[in-house]
Design a protein around this motif. Sequence first.
Motif, PDB file in Angstrom:
ATOM      1  N   LEU A  67     -32.753 -74.288  74.247  1.00 32.67           N
ATOM      2  CA  LEU A  67     -33.200 -74.541  75.621  1.00 32.67           C
ATOM      3  C   LEU A  67     -32.513 -75.769  76.215  1.00 32.67           C
ATOM      4  N   ARG A  68     -32.250 -76.784  75.383  1.00 34.27           N
ATOM      5  CA  ARG A  68     -31.550 -77.973  75.884  1.00 34.27           C
ATOM      6  C   ARG A  68     -30.116 -77.625  76.266  1.00 34.27           C
ATOM      7  N   GLU A  69     -29.433 -76.878  75.395  1.00 28.11           N
ATOM      8  CA  GLU A  69     -28.065 -76.485  75.713  1.00 28.11           C
ATOM      9  C   GLU A  69     -28.027 -75.620  76.973  1.00 28.11           C
ATOM     10  N   LEU A  70     -29.002 -74.735  77.102  1.00 24.16           N
ATOM     11  CA  LEU A  70     -29.073 -73.897  78.301  1.00 24.16           C
ATOM     12  C   LEU A  70     -29.159 -74.768  79.548  1.00 24.16           C
ATOM     13  N   LYS A  71     -30.035 -75.780  79.492  1.00 27.81           N
ATOM     14  CA  LYS A  71     -30.195 -76.654  80.660  1.00 27.81           C
ATOM     15  C   LYS A  71     -28.928 -77.457  80.916  1.00 27.81           C
ATOM     16  N   GLU A  72     -28.315 -77.978  79.840  1.00 31.23           N
ATOM     17  CA  GLU A  72     -27.097 -78.785  80.015  1.00 31.23           C
ATOM     18  C   GLU A  72     -25.942 -77.947  80.551  1.00 31.23           C
ATOM     19  N   GLU A  73     -25.846 -76.703  80.097  1.00 37.93           N
ATOM     20  CA  GLU A  73     -24.673 -75.895  80.427  1.00 37.93           C
ATOM     21  C   GLU A  73     -24.840 -75.065  81.695  1.00 37.93           C
ATOM     22  N   THR A  74     -26.083 -74.841  82.127  1.00 37.33           N
ATOM     23  CA  THR A  74     -26.293 -73.990  83.307  1.00 37.33           C
ATOM     24  C   THR A  74     -27.272 -74.570  84.316  1.00 37.33           C
ATOM     25  N   GLY A  75     -28.024 -75.601  83.930  1.00 37.80           N
ATOM     26  CA  GLY A  75     -29.061 -76.133  84.802  1.00 37.80           C
ATOM     27  C   GLY A  75     -30.348 -75.326  84.773  1.00 37.80           C
ATOM     28  N   LEU A  76     -30.344 -74.219  84.028  1.00 37.39           N
ATOM     29  CA  LEU A  76     -31.522 -73.349  84.017  1.00 37.39           C
ATOM     30  C   LEU A  76     -32.598 -73.857  83.068  1.00 37.39           C
ATOM     31  N   LEU A  77     -33.829 -73.687  83.488  1.00 41.42           N
ATOM     32  CA  LEU A  77     -34.963 -73.844  82.588  1.00 41.42           C
ATOM     33  C   LEU A  77     -35.279 -72.472  82.008  1.00 41.42           C
ATOM     34  N   GLY A  78     -35.665 -72.456  80.754  1.00 43.58           N
ATOM     35  CA  GLY A  78     -35.964 -71.170  80.136  1.00 43.58           C
ATOM     36  C   GLY A  78     -37.087 -71.295  79.140  1.00 43.58           C
ATOM     37  N   GLU A  79     -37.562 -70.151  78.689  1.00 45.33           N
ATOM     38  CA  GLU A  79     -38.507 -70.164  77.580  1.00 45.33           C
ATOM     39  C   GLU A  79     -38.051 -69.145  76.543  1.00 45.33           C
ATOM     40  N   ILE A  80     -38.252 -69.514  75.282  1.00 38.82           N
ATOM     41  CA  ILE A  80     -37.856 -68.640  74.181  1.00 38.82           C
ATOM     42  C   ILE A  80     -38.756 -67.411  74.168  1.00 38.82           C
ATOM     43  N   VAL A  81     -38.148 -66.229  74.163  1.00 37.45           N
ATOM     44  CA  VAL A  81     -38.915 -65.011  73.970  1.00 37.45           C
ATOM     45  C   VAL A  81     -39.083 -64.768  72.476  1.00 37.45           C
ATOM     46  N   ARG A  82     -37.969 -64.782  71.756  1.00 35.02           N
ATOM     47  CA  ARG A  82     -38.000 -64.671  70.298  1.00 35.02           C
ATOM     48  C   ARG A  82     -36.608 -64.929  69.746  1.00 35.02           C
ATOM     49  N   LYS A  83     -36.589 -65.172  68.433  1.00 34.81           N
ATOM     50  CA  LYS A  83     -35.307 -65.279  67.739  1.00 34.81           C
ATOM     51  C   LYS A  83     -34.771 -63.871  67.534  1.00 34.81           C
ATOM     52  N   ILE A  84     -33.482 -63.687  67.810  1.00 35.89           N
ATOM     53  CA  ILE A  84     -32.909 -62.342  67.715  1.00 35.89           C
ATOM     54  C   ILE A  84     -31.965 -62.190  66.537  1.00 35.89           C
ATOM     55  N   GLY A  85     -31.544 -63.297  65.930  1.00 34.81           N
ATOM     56  CA  GLY A  85     -30.640 -63.161  64.809  1.00 34.81           C
ATOM     57  C   GLY A  85     -29.902 -64.447  64.522  1.00 34.81           C
ATOM     58  N   GLU A  86     -28.938 -64.331  63.614  1.00 36.92           N
ATOM     59  CA  GLU A  86     -28.134 -65.483  63.223  1.00 36.92           C
ATOM     60  C   GLU A  86     -26.670 -65.079  63.183  1.00 36.92           C
ATOM     61  N   SER A  87     -25.821 -66.058  63.346  1.00 38.65           N
ATOM     62  CA  SER A  87     -24.382 -65.848  63.216  1.00 38.65           C
ATOM     63  C   SER A  87     -23.834 -67.017  62.422  1.00 38.65           C
ATOM     64  N   SER A  88     -22.680 -66.826  61.844  1.00 35.28           N
ATOM     65  CA  SER A  88     -22.018 -67.965  61.216  1.00 35.28           C
ATOM     66  C   SER A  88     -20.517 -67.810  61.388  1.00 35.28           C
ATOM     67  N   PHE A  89     -19.849 -68.936  61.403  1.00 35.16           N
ATOM     68  CA  PHE A  89     -18.389 -68.916  61.483  1.00 35.16           C
ATOM     69  C   PHE A  89     -17.861 -70.193  60.851  1.00 35.16           C
ATOM     70  N   VAL A  90     -16.626 -70.131  60.433  1.00 38.64           N
ATOM     71  CA  VAL A  90     -15.980 -71.302  59.850  1.00 38.64           C
ATOM     72  C   VAL A  90     -15.055 -71.901  60.896  1.00 38.64           C
ATOM     73  N   SER A  91     -15.165 -73.195  61.081  1.00 38.97           N
ATOM     74  CA  SER A  91     -14.257 -73.858  62.013  1.00 38.97           C
ATOM     75  C   SER A  91     -13.509 -74.957  61.274  1.00 38.97           C
ATOM     76  N   ASP A  92     -12.438 -75.376  61.857  1.00 36.57           N
ATOM     77  CA  ASP A  92     -11.583 -76.375  61.245  1.00 36.57           C
ATOM     78  C   ASP A  92     -11.812 -77.696  61.958  1.00 36.57           C
ATOM     79  N   TYR A  93     -12.275 -78.691  61.231  1.00 34.67           N
ATOM     80  CA  TYR A  93     -12.535 -79.998  61.826  1.00 34.67           C
ATOM     81  C   TYR A  93     -11.639 -81.018  61.140  1.00 34.67           C
ATOM     82  N   ARG A  94     -10.614 -81.449  61.826  1.00 29.20           N
ATOM     83  CA  ARG A  94      -9.658 -82.425  61.273  1.00 29.20           C
ATOM     84  C   ARG A  94      -9.160 -81.995  59.901  1.00 29.20           C
TER      85      ARG A  94
END
Length: 141
Positions: free
Chosen positions: A57-84
Motif C-alpha cells: 500500500l505504501r508503494e502504491l501511494k508513492e508510485e501512483t498517489g492512490l490510496l488502497g486497501e488489501i483485498v487478499r494476497k494472490i501469490g508470490e514471485s521471485s527473481f534473481v537480480s545482480d547487485y554490484r
Amino acid sequence: MDMDVPGDRRLAAAVVMNDEQQVLLVRRSEKERFLPRVWGVPCGKLEPGESPEDGALRELKEETGLLGEIVRKIGESSFVSDYRGHETKNWQDNFLVRPLSGEISLPQPDQEHIWLRPSELTRVDIDDYNLDVVRQALMNS
C-alpha cells in the motif's frame, strides 16, 4: 565480512483492480536503471520491519498517489537480480488491492498510467514477470 552485500530482498506488489475489472498499469520512467519505460504494477522493496501488506500500500501511494486497501494476497514471485556483481534473490508478495481514491499522480513527468481489462493487457509493453503477477490476480479473483 562485506557488509555491502545484501541478503535476500523482500518486495511487495499491488495489483489494483477497479469495479470495472480493469487493472492499473504504470509505465516506468526512462530514467529508471531497471526496466525503463516498461509497463507493470506498482511494486517496491519493503522497509525494515514493514509487513508486505503495508509495503504494497505504501508503494502504491508513492508510485501512483492512490490510496488502497488489501483485498487478499494472490501469490508470490521471485527473481534473481545482480547487485554490484552479487546475485540477490528477490522474494515478492503480490496483493490484490481495491482503490479507495481516484486521483492518480505519477512521480516522473515521462510516466503514464492505463487501466486495462484482462484481455487488453498485451496492448502495452508489459514484461512477462509483471504479466504473471497480474495473471495471479485474475486466476484468484
